[in-house]
Enzyme design. Structure first.
Site, mmCIF file in Angstrom:
data_model
loop_
_atom_site.group_PDB
_atom_site.id
_atom_site.type_symbol
_atom_site.label_atom_id
_atom_site.label_comp_id
_atom_site.label_asym_id
_atom_site.label_seq_id
_atom_site.Cartn_x
_atom_site.Cartn_y
_atom_site.Cartn_z
ATOM 1 N N ARG A 93 0.848 -1.221 0.000
ATOM 2 C CA ARG A 93 0.000 0.000 0.000
ATOM 3 C C ARG A 93 0.874 1.258 0.000
ATOM 4 N NH1 ARG A 93 -4.248 -0.632 4.622
ATOM 5 N NH2 ARG A 93 -5.171 1.217 3.645
ATOM 6 N N GLN A 142 -10.158 8.828 8.434
ATOM 7 C CA GLN A 142 -9.933 7.423 8.776
ATOM 8 C C GLN A 142 -8.834 6.850 7.879
ATOM 9 O OE1 GLN A 142 -14.016 5.316 9.636
ATOM 10 N NE2 GLN A 142 -14.367 6.926 8.122
ATOM 11 N N ASP A 193 -3.591 7.303 4.097
ATOM 12 C CA ASP A 193 -2.800 7.924 3.026
ATOM 13 C C ASP A 193 -2.564 9.399 3.364
ATOM 14 O OD1 ASP A 193 -5.906 7.890 1.349
ATOM 15 O OD2 ASP A 193 -4.850 9.754 1.796
ATOM 16 N N HIS A 196 -6.780 6.820 12.392
ATOM 17 C CA HIS A 196 -6.335 5.430 12.257
ATOM 18 C C HIS A 196 -4.848 5.333 11.932
ATOM 19 C CE1 HIS A 196 -10.730 4.040 11.273
ATOM 20 N NE2 HIS A 196 -10.542 4.318 12.557
ATOM 21 N N CYS A 204 15.120 -0.186 14.470
ATOM 22 C CA CYS A 204 14.687 1.153 14.891
ATOM 23 C C CYS A 204 15.880 2.113 14.830
ATOM 24 C CB CYS A 204 14.146 1.078 16.323
ATOM 25 S SG CYS A 204 13.845 2.697 17.074
ATOM 26 N N GLY A 225 -17.293 9.798 1.885
ATOM 27 C CA GLY A 225 -16.640 8.570 1.413
ATOM 28 C C GLY A 225 -16.395 7.534 2.481
ATOM 29 N N ASN A 250 -21.409 10.822 -0.405
ATOM 30 C CA ASN A 250 -20.955 9.449 -0.600
ATOM 31 C C ASN A 250 -21.411 8.930 -1.960
ATOM 32 O OD1 ASN A 250 -19.401 7.557 1.075
ATOM 33 N ND2 ASN A 250 -21.172 6.200 0.834
ATOM 34 N N LEU A 251 -20.799 7.781 -2.374
ATOM 35 C CA LEU A 251 -21.215 7.206 -3.666
ATOM 36 C C LEU A 251 -22.648 6.695 -3.575
ATOM 37 C CD1 LEU A 251 -20.153 6.535 -6.494
ATOM 38 C CD2 LEU A 251 -19.496 4.276 -5.641
ATOM 39 N N ALA A 274 -16.910 11.276 -5.381
ATOM 40 C CA ALA A 274 -16.376 12.381 -4.570
ATOM 41 C C ALA A 274 -15.856 13.532 -5.421
ATOM 42 C CB ALA A 274 -15.259 11.853 -3.664
HETATM 43 N N1 APR Z 1 -16.674 8.639 -4.224
HETATM 44 C C1 APR Z 1 -17.339 8.714 -3.037
HETATM 45 N N2 APR Z 1 -17.567 7.636 -2.231
HETATM 46 C C2 APR Z 1 -17.098 6.452 -2.654
HETATM 47 C C3 APR Z 1 -16.404 6.290 -3.885
HETATM 48 C C4 APR Z 1 -16.194 7.455 -4.672
HETATM 49 N N3 APR Z 1 -15.550 7.410 -5.846
HETATM 50 N N4 APR Z 1 -16.078 4.974 -4.021
HETATM 51 C C5 APR Z 1 -16.547 4.346 -2.932
HETATM 52 N N5 APR Z 1 -17.173 5.225 -2.109
HETATM 53 C C6 APR Z 1 -17.807 4.970 -0.820
HETATM 54 C C7 APR Z 1 -18.471 3.612 -0.708
HETATM 55 O O1 APR Z 1 -19.832 3.692 -1.143
HETATM 56 C C8 APR Z 1 -18.375 3.333 0.801
HETATM 57 O O2 APR Z 1 -19.533 3.843 1.476
HETATM 58 O O3 APR Z 1 -16.795 4.991 0.160
HETATM 59 C C9 APR Z 1 -17.155 4.133 1.242
HETATM 60 C C10 APR Z 1 -15.957 3.258 1.564
HETATM 61 O O4 APR Z 1 -16.304 2.454 2.674
HETATM 62 P P1 APR Z 1 -15.184 1.493 3.297
HETATM 63 O O5 APR Z 1 -14.509 0.744 2.202
HETATM 64 O O6 APR Z 1 -15.842 0.740 4.403
HETATM 65 O O7 APR Z 1 -14.088 2.505 3.881
HETATM 66 P P2 APR Z 1 -14.158 3.305 5.243
HETATM 67 O O8 APR Z 1 -15.556 3.713 5.573
HETATM 68 O O9 APR Z 1 -13.118 4.383 5.163
HETATM 69 O O10 APR Z 1 -13.657 2.202 6.319
HETATM 70 C C11 APR Z 1 -13.455 2.658 7.643
HETATM 71 O O11 APR Z 1 -12.504 0.498 8.200
HETATM 72 O O12 APR Z 1 -11.169 -1.279 7.632
HETATM 73 C C12 APR Z 1 -11.227 -0.132 8.374
HETATM 74 O O13 APR Z 1 -9.392 1.127 9.046
HETATM 75 C C13 APR Z 1 -10.182 0.856 7.938
HETATM 76 O O14 APR Z 1 -10.316 3.259 7.974
HETATM 77 C C14 APR Z 1 -10.977 2.088 7.527
HETATM 78 C C15 APR Z 1 -12.298 1.896 8.237
#
Ligand code: APR
Length: 238
Positions: free
Chosen positions: A56, A92, A95, A110, A137, A176, A201-202, A219
């Site tokens: 990553r 969260q 990056d 996180h 280290c 997102g 959100n998507l 987004a």
């Molecule tokens: N634009 C906007 N939203 C988007 C896009 C996009 N191009 N692509 C995907 N999404 C949305 C999806 O619909 C989903 O609701 O982003 C969200 C991603 O959800 P997750 O994959 O669950 O990511 P996240 O919510 O950040 O996860 C939270 O879980 O695994 C742990 O530590 C990890 O920080 C992470 C936490």
């Protein structure tokens, strides 16, 4: 709006080429989070975990901020908060795309992909290369380094500062995120009593009904439009 808290998740970095976790084909559809995102997984197989984050970290080298990251940086720049955390970006994501887009007041609850932590002496430091169980280290020379990220079962970072900012904000925007992981998924409830809450959100997240306002789409489409409206309506002022 005099005080703004923004929460971002993996969806805001999707169009920069970084995968989300729970979308179809996402990270957790290929790798068991128990193996690479828990202290127990790291104890069981540190090489597997180091390689997961090394991959990553390499992907992040060729990823760039997208217009959604840039819009949030523009919003912060247009808004000159007079007090600490009057404009706070909580992510969260591990990056560094928000910082590379120009965002300044960013909290990584996180942790961060480009940082390591020593389990012997406790220092954390910037790191962009691969890391392996035998990597030593730089401070105490022990081979006890790990990614400086928060794994499941560990305490998220900066919680006191985040909750204090949410308790005082007028506007809370979640961007997102699938709203499946706490405590981040609970922030909207902590804001709902006193702040205007917005989901960008998507698709509707599991928390969609809790928000006052929502816009759905990618987004890079909906975040710049939301920021432009906020600035045009003059809502963002000291
Ligand atoms: N634009 C906007 N939203 C988007 C896009 C996009 N191009 N692509 C995907 N999404 C949305 C999806 O619909 C989903 O609701 O982003 C969200 C991603 O959800 P997750 O994959 O669950 O990511 P996240 O919510 O950040 O996860 C939270 O879980 O695994 C742990 O530590 C990890 O920080 C992470 C936490």
């Amino acid at each position: 709006m005099s005080r703004i808290v923004i929460l971002t998740g993996a969806g805001i970095s999707r169009e920069s080429g970084l995968e989300t976790f729970r979308d179809e084909g996402g990270i957790w559809s290929r790798v068991r989070l128990e193996d690479v995102c828990t202290p127990q997984g790291f104890a069981r197989d540190p090489t597997l975990v180091d390689n997961f984050y090394n991959q990553r970290r390499r992907e992040l080298q060729t990823a760039h901020p997208n217009p959604a990251h840039e819009a949030l940086a523009a919003l912060e720049n247009a808004y000159h908060p007079s007090e600490d955390d009057a404009f706070l970006l909580v992510t969260q994501n591990i990056d560094d795309l928000h910082e590379r887009a120009g965002s300044r007041n960013v909290l990584h609850m996180h942790g961060e992909l480009k940082r390591l932590r020593c389990s012997t002496c406790g220092i954390t430091f910037h790191w962009e290369k691969d890391c392996h169980p035998e990597t030593c280290c730089p401070a105490c020379d022990q081979p006890t380094l790990r990614p400086d990220v928060v794994w499941f079962g560990e305490m998220p970072l900066h919680m006191e500062r985040i909750l204090s900012a949410i308790a005082r904000c007028d506007l809370f925007v979640a961007i997102g995120t699938s709203a499946t992981v706490y405590p981040a998924a609970g922030f909207v409830e902590q804001a709902s009593g006193h702040a205007h809450t917005v989901e960008l959100n998507l698709v509707p997240s599991g928390n969609a009904v809790l928000f006052n306002e929502a816009a759905y789409g990618t987004a890079t489409q909906i975040v710049p439009r939301f920021v432009q409206n906020l600035l045009q309506e003059g809502h963002v002022h000291e």
